[in-house]
Design an enzyme around this catalytic site. Structure first.
Site, PDB file in Angstrom:
ATOM      1  N   PHE A 257      64.421  66.633  55.189  1.00  0.00           N
ATOM      2  CA  PHE A 257      64.672  67.432  53.950  1.00  0.00           C
ATOM      3  C   PHE A 257      63.728  68.911  53.993  1.00  0.00           C
ATOM      4  O   PHE A 257      63.790  70.454  53.855  1.00  0.00           O
ATOM      5  CB  PHE A 257      62.492  67.359  52.323  1.00  0.00           C
ATOM      6  CG  PHE A 257      61.952  68.013  53.198  1.00  0.00           C
ATOM      7  CD1 PHE A 257      61.006  69.319  52.628  1.00  0.00           C
ATOM      8  CD2 PHE A 257      61.187  66.448  53.748  1.00  0.00           C
ATOM      9  CE1 PHE A 257      60.155  68.785  53.141  1.00  0.00           C
ATOM     10  CE2 PHE A 257      59.814  66.495  53.275  1.00  0.00           C
ATOM     11  CZ  PHE A 257      58.649  67.671  53.749  1.00  0.00           C
TER      12      PHE A 257
ATOM     13  N   LYS B 238      74.204  63.213  57.667  1.00  0.00           N
ATOM     14  CA  LYS B 238      74.140  62.756  55.951  1.00  0.00           C
ATOM     15  C   LYS B 238      72.663  63.931  55.698  1.00  0.00           C
ATOM     16  O   LYS B 238      71.746  63.199  56.669  1.00  0.00           O
ATOM     17  CB  LYS B 238      73.065  62.043  56.443  1.00  0.00           C
ATOM     18  CG  LYS B 238      72.801  60.363  55.113  1.00  0.00           C
ATOM     19  CD  LYS B 238      72.326  59.663  55.159  1.00  0.00           C
ATOM     20  CE  LYS B 238      70.503  60.362  55.778  1.00  0.00           C
ATOM     21  NZ  LYS B 238      70.522  60.950  54.106  1.00  0.00           N
TER      22      LYS B 238
ATOM     23  N   ARG C 121      67.033  65.190  49.208  1.00  0.00           N
ATOM     24  CA  ARG C 121      66.417  65.526  49.268  1.00  0.00           C
ATOM     25  C   ARG C 121      66.591  66.784  49.113  1.00  0.00           C
ATOM     26  O   ARG C 121      66.817  67.791  48.181  1.00  0.00           O
ATOM     27  CB  ARG C 121      64.884  65.905  48.941  1.00  0.00           C
ATOM     28  CG  ARG C 121      63.930  64.540  49.123  1.00  0.00           C
ATOM     29  CD  ARG C 121      62.573  64.500  49.156  1.00  0.00           C
ATOM     30  NE  ARG C 121      62.350  63.867  50.603  1.00  0.00           N
ATOM     31  CZ  ARG C 121      61.276  63.454  50.493  1.00  0.00           C
ATOM     32  NH1 ARG C 121      59.897  64.426  50.831  1.00  0.00           N
ATOM     33  NH2 ARG C 121      60.827  62.650  51.660  1.00  0.00           N
TER      34      ARG C 121
ATOM     35  N   SER D  17      60.790  61.927  59.590  1.00  0.00           N
ATOM     36  CA  SER D  17      59.651  61.395  60.468  1.00  0.00           C
ATOM     37  C   SER D  17      59.339  60.604  61.793  1.00  0.00           C
ATOM     38  O   SER D  17      59.951  59.693  61.568  1.00  0.00           O
ATOM     39  CB  SER D  17      58.808  60.683  58.974  1.00  0.00           C
ATOM     40  OG  SER D  17      59.202  59.275  58.728  1.00  0.00           O
TER      41      SER D  17
ATOM     42  N   CYS E 170      57.333  70.714  61.810  1.00  0.00           N
ATOM     43  CA  CYS E 170      56.878  70.026  62.738  1.00  0.00           C
ATOM     44  C   CYS E 170      56.657  70.650  63.622  1.00  0.00           C
ATOM     45  O   CYS E 170      55.680  70.476  64.598  1.00  0.00           O
ATOM     46  CB  CYS E 170      58.530  69.042  63.442  1.00  0.00           C
ATOM     47  SG  CYS E 170      59.207  70.280  64.613  1.00  0.00           S
TER      48      CYS E 170
ATOM     49  N   GLU F 148      49.634  63.219  60.332  1.00  0.00           N
ATOM     50  CA  GLU F 148      50.335  64.289  59.623  1.00  0.00           C
ATOM     51  C   GLU F 148      50.504  64.678  58.859  1.00  0.00           C
ATOM     52  O   GLU F 148      50.812  63.541  57.675  1.00  0.00           O
ATOM     53  CB  GLU F 148      51.844  64.563  60.420  1.00  0.00           C
ATOM     54  CG  GLU F 148      52.805  65.399  60.051  1.00  0.00           C
ATOM     55  CD  GLU F 148      54.095  65.355  60.502  1.00  0.00           C
ATOM     56  OE1 GLU F 148      54.752  64.067  60.110  1.00  0.00           O
ATOM     57  OE2 GLU F 148      55.016  65.964  60.927  1.00  0.00           O
TER      58      GLU F 148
HETATM   59  P1  NAD Z   1      62.183  61.351  56.424  1.00  0.00           P
HETATM   60  O1  NAD Z   1      61.924  60.095  57.966  1.00  0.00           O
HETATM   61  O2  NAD Z   1      61.607  60.669  55.622  1.00  0.00           O
HETATM   62  O3  NAD Z   1      63.183  61.405  56.349  1.00  0.00           O
HETATM   63  C1  NAD Z   1      64.635  61.962  57.356  1.00  0.00           C
HETATM   64  C2  NAD Z   1      65.751  61.498  57.102  1.00  0.00           C
HETATM   65  O4  NAD Z   1      66.096  59.932  57.521  1.00  0.00           O
HETATM   66  C3  NAD Z   1      66.424  62.147  56.176  1.00  0.00           C
HETATM   67  O5  NAD Z   1      67.836  62.229  55.811  1.00  0.00           O
HETATM   68  C4  NAD Z   1      66.588  60.433  54.808  1.00  0.00           C
HETATM   69  O6  NAD Z   1      67.039  59.970  53.937  1.00  0.00           O
HETATM   70  C5  NAD Z   1      66.695  59.076  55.907  1.00  0.00           C
HETATM   71  N1  NAD Z   1      65.368  58.401  55.881  1.00  0.00           N
HETATM   72  C6  NAD Z   1      64.374  58.211  55.361  1.00  0.00           C
HETATM   73  N2  NAD Z   1      63.860  56.853  55.141  1.00  0.00           N
HETATM   74  C7  NAD Z   1      64.212  56.105  55.488  1.00  0.00           C
HETATM   75  C8  NAD Z   1      64.512  54.815  56.375  1.00  0.00           C
HETATM   76  N3  NAD Z   1      63.554  53.910  55.774  1.00  0.00           N
HETATM   77  N4  NAD Z   1      65.606  54.384  57.061  1.00  0.00           N
HETATM   78  C9  NAD Z   1      66.420  55.166  57.157  1.00  0.00           C
HETATM   79  N5  NAD Z   1      67.187  56.559  57.057  1.00  0.00           N
HETATM   80  C10 NAD Z   1      65.709  56.426  56.183  1.00  0.00           C
HETATM   81  O7  NAD Z   1      61.030  62.699  56.711  1.00  0.00           O
HETATM   82  P2  NAD Z   1      61.287  63.734  55.497  1.00  0.00           P
HETATM   83  O8  NAD Z   1      59.852  63.714  54.486  1.00  0.00           O
HETATM   84  O9  NAD Z   1      62.680  64.213  55.022  1.00  0.00           O
HETATM   85  O10 NAD Z   1      60.817  65.180  56.730  1.00  0.00           O
HETATM   86  C11 NAD Z   1      59.409  65.278  56.930  1.00  0.00           C
HETATM   87  C12 NAD Z   1      59.404  64.224  58.422  1.00  0.00           C
HETATM   88  O11 NAD Z   1      60.713  65.314  59.706  1.00  0.00           O
HETATM   89  C13 NAD Z   1      58.259  65.427  58.941  1.00  0.00           C
HETATM   90  O12 NAD Z   1      57.572  63.974  59.738  1.00  0.00           O
HETATM   91  C14 NAD Z   1      58.322  66.336  60.642  1.00  0.00           C
HETATM   92  O13 NAD Z   1      57.378  66.415  61.038  1.00  0.00           O
HETATM   93  C15 NAD Z   1      59.617  65.783  61.219  1.00  0.00           C
HETATM   94  N6  NAD Z   1      59.483  66.673  61.102  1.00  0.00           N
HETATM   95  C16 NAD Z   1      60.553  66.580  63.108  1.00  0.00           C
HETATM   96  C17 NAD Z   1      61.465  68.073  63.516  1.00  0.00           C
HETATM   97  C18 NAD Z   1      60.776  67.632  65.193  1.00  0.00           C
HETATM   98  O14 NAD Z   1      62.130  68.433  65.409  1.00  0.00           O
HETATM   99  N7  NAD Z   1      60.370  67.105  65.867  1.00  0.00           N
HETATM  100  C19 NAD Z   1      61.447  68.915  62.278  1.00  0.00           C
HETATM  101  C20 NAD Z   1      61.834  68.647  61.478  1.00  0.00           C
HETATM  102  C21 NAD Z   1      61.185  67.970  61.020  1.00  0.00           C
END
Ligand code: NAD
Length: 504
Positions: free
Chosen positions: A153, A177, A181, A230, A285, A387
């Site tokens: 998101f 995909k 949110r 995450s 991140c 985090e």
């Molecule tokens: P998230 O892991 O909740 O969601 C990411 C994606 O995965 C979304 O499209 C979501 O729909 C999907 N998803 C969520 N739960 C799932 C599940 N149980 N099974 C399969 N798919 C699922 O992350 P978020 O809250 O949207 O984003 C924040 C996180 O992203 C933070 O931890 C941040 O550090 C990380 N992030 C990392 C980077 C990087 O380059 N390392 C960059 C941006 C964000």
């Protein structure tokens, strides 16, 4: 307009379609808490429709000359530039970043398109003459086929653009995909890509949660998956995707340390810390969330941080451009962030600036947490490891650089780390030994530009080839090595000078 205030549509087979979803997720305006849209939760059948449309067009797209594929990206680039303010407004509306933060993130995404436009100069292979007598060898890169991207998101426009401009220009078909949110930015940008002249089916957008993601991870015709989100989900994506025979790159969460040495230039160090911790409300991140003050200047660092943090203007970003920090993504996330602060306080930390309960008067329903500085954090406290993903900067103290590096080595993540110092020796020691993949020296947020890879380590990345840079191109292509030998023809007269090599 595919994205109405009601329900978002999917892009499948080049057409914007309503899907008959059994479930929908609300999209909020985080500045007010109002529901502005609903995201359908696509099923495996919806994902399969997108895959089938991609498979139909892939043979023609793969054979389209790369300059023609790149020219569509040039057109897309012009459209993105022309609409960048509009896209940034959508990012601010659905995510809550300030307009200038949203605009900067859109610009970083546009840089990925610029990089993709340069692909013809990157993708060519190697050739070697006479690797054995009369034998030549070459490598050629080919697209993989249908590939997919699953995005978080926190950067609704930028993170998807890390993936599909490169993947598509390499000759793949891509299924995005986005986070349920924040689907509206992805939809508006996809409209521009269609307008740029991309053949139907090369790019699709489906929406959803785990059900949709699992359909992607297990679909036999999807060859590769890029993921950003995450750590817990990144690990799941990597394990499930690779178990199903896919190439996977999965970037996860982070806990980024910022070391302030006693010889640091204090004003730029404090400014760097402030932007790193509180920019985008800490939902980055690469956010610096743990400052480690080395030596005897910890109190000075904290005092100056508190002064600066107290000047941050928190407010709604949907209608105002004069605020310096917006809301966080959801009520649940705001509550979680505040719980992290509560726990730190219970564990003995000092809350030097307290953002709990901040509520701008013109946005009472918004999801706000103010900038927070948590001082006297020790390695035993949860806030030194977890985090938080919000506007919370913890400050720990270390006696020596060695102690600060050791604290970093205990961190399970490994995205970014920064040192502020005037000492070349300290900087050199830090850059070679700190346990993270992206290092900043007197730079608050060392997030790489498009042509460098996003090189997270440890629990911040699962896979081999990272997103962005040349590794991005390598991830979306497979190489073939060709070895060639040509025999002298037997059916011709060898004495005929036409066939004799080196004849005069
Ligand atoms: P998230 O892991 O909740 O969601 C990411 C994606 O995965 C979304 O499209 C979501 O729909 C999907 N998803 C969520 N739960 C799932 C599940 N149980 N099974 C399969 N798919 C699922 O992350 P978020 O809250 O949207 O984003 C924040 C996180 O992203 C933070 O931890 C941040 O550090 C990380 N992030 C990392 C980077 C990087 O380059 N390392 C960059 C941006 C964000």
């Amino acid at each position: 307009m595919p994205a109405t205030a009601e329900r978002s549509q999917c892009l499948i087979g080049g057409k914007w379609v309503d899907v008959d979803a059994a479930r929908y997720a609300d999209v909020w305006n985080p500045s007010t808490g109002e529901t502005i849209s609903q995201t359908p939760m696509c099923s495996a059948a919806d994902v399969d429709r997108a895959v089938q449309s991609a498979l139909r067009v892939f043979p023609a797209w793969r054979e389209t000359p790369i300059v023609d594929r790149a020219r569509i990206m040039f057109k897309f680039h012009s459209l993105l530039l022309a609409h960048s303010d509009e896209i940034a407004r959508i990012v601010s509306l659905e995510h809550g970043k300030t307009f200038s933060e949203s605009k900067a993130s859109v610009t970083r995404g546009i840089e990925m398109v610029e990089y993709a436009c340069s692909l013809p100069a990157l993708i060519y292979g190697d050739v070697m003459h006479n690797i054995a007598s009369g034998v030549d060898s070459e490598t050629i890169r080919y697209p993989l086929g249908v590939v997919a991207g699953i995005t978080p998101f926190n950067f609704p426009a930028m993170v998807p653009l890390w993936m599909y401009p490169m993947a598509i220009t390499c000759g793949n078909c891509f299924i995005l995909k986005p986070s349920p949110r924040v689907p509206l930015s992805s939809i508006r940008i996809a409209e521009l890509l269609v307008e740029a002249g991309l053949p139907e089916g090369v790019f699709s957008v489906v929406h959803g949660d785990k059900e949709c993601v699992d359909a992607i991870l297990t679909h036999p015709d999807i060859r590769a998956v890029s993921f950003v989100g995450s750590t817990q989900v990144a690990k799941y994506i990597y394990q499930t995707g690779t178990a199903n025979g896919k190439r996977v790159q999965a970037a996860g969460g982070a806990k980024n340390h910022i070391i302030v040495m006693p010889d640091a230039e204090m004003s730029p160090a404090v400014t760097g810390l402030l932007h790193s911790a509180f920019g985008c409300s800490g939902e980055r991140c690469m956010a610096g969330s743990l400052a480690v003050a080395v030596g005897d200047r910890g109190d000075e660092v904290v005092d100056r941080l508190c002064d600066a943090a107290n000047k941050i203007v928190v407010g709604r970003t949907d209608t105002r451009d004069d605020v310096t920090m917006g809301p966080v993504i959801s009520k649940q996330h705001a509550d979680n962030i505040q719980k992290h602060i509560d726990t730190a306080e219970k564990e003995g930390a000092r809350i030097a600036v307290d953002g709990r309960g901040v509520a701008p008067s013109d946005a009472p329903g918004g999801f706000f947490v103010g900038p927070t500085v948590v001082d006297q954090v020790t390695p035993k406290m949860r806030i030194s490891r977890d985090e938080v993903f919000g506007p919370v900067l913890s400050v720990a103290r270390a006696k020596t650089l060695e102690d600060a590096i050791e604290l970093g080595n205990q961190c399970p993540y490994g995205n970014g780390a920064v040192i502020f110092t005037q000492s070349g020796r300290a900087a050199r020691e830090f850059k070679h030994r700190f346990n993270a993949g992206m290092i900043g020296i007197n730079v608050g947020v060392p997030a790489p530009m498009a042509w460098f890879p996003f090189t997270g380590w440890n629990q911040s990345f699962f896979g081999d080839l990272h997103i962005q840079g040349k590794e991005g191109m390598q991830f979306y292509t497979q190489q073939r090595m060709i070895m060639t030998r040509w025999f002298e023809p037997e059916h011709v007269d060898r004495h005929d000078p036409v066939w004799r090599p080196g004849h005069k």
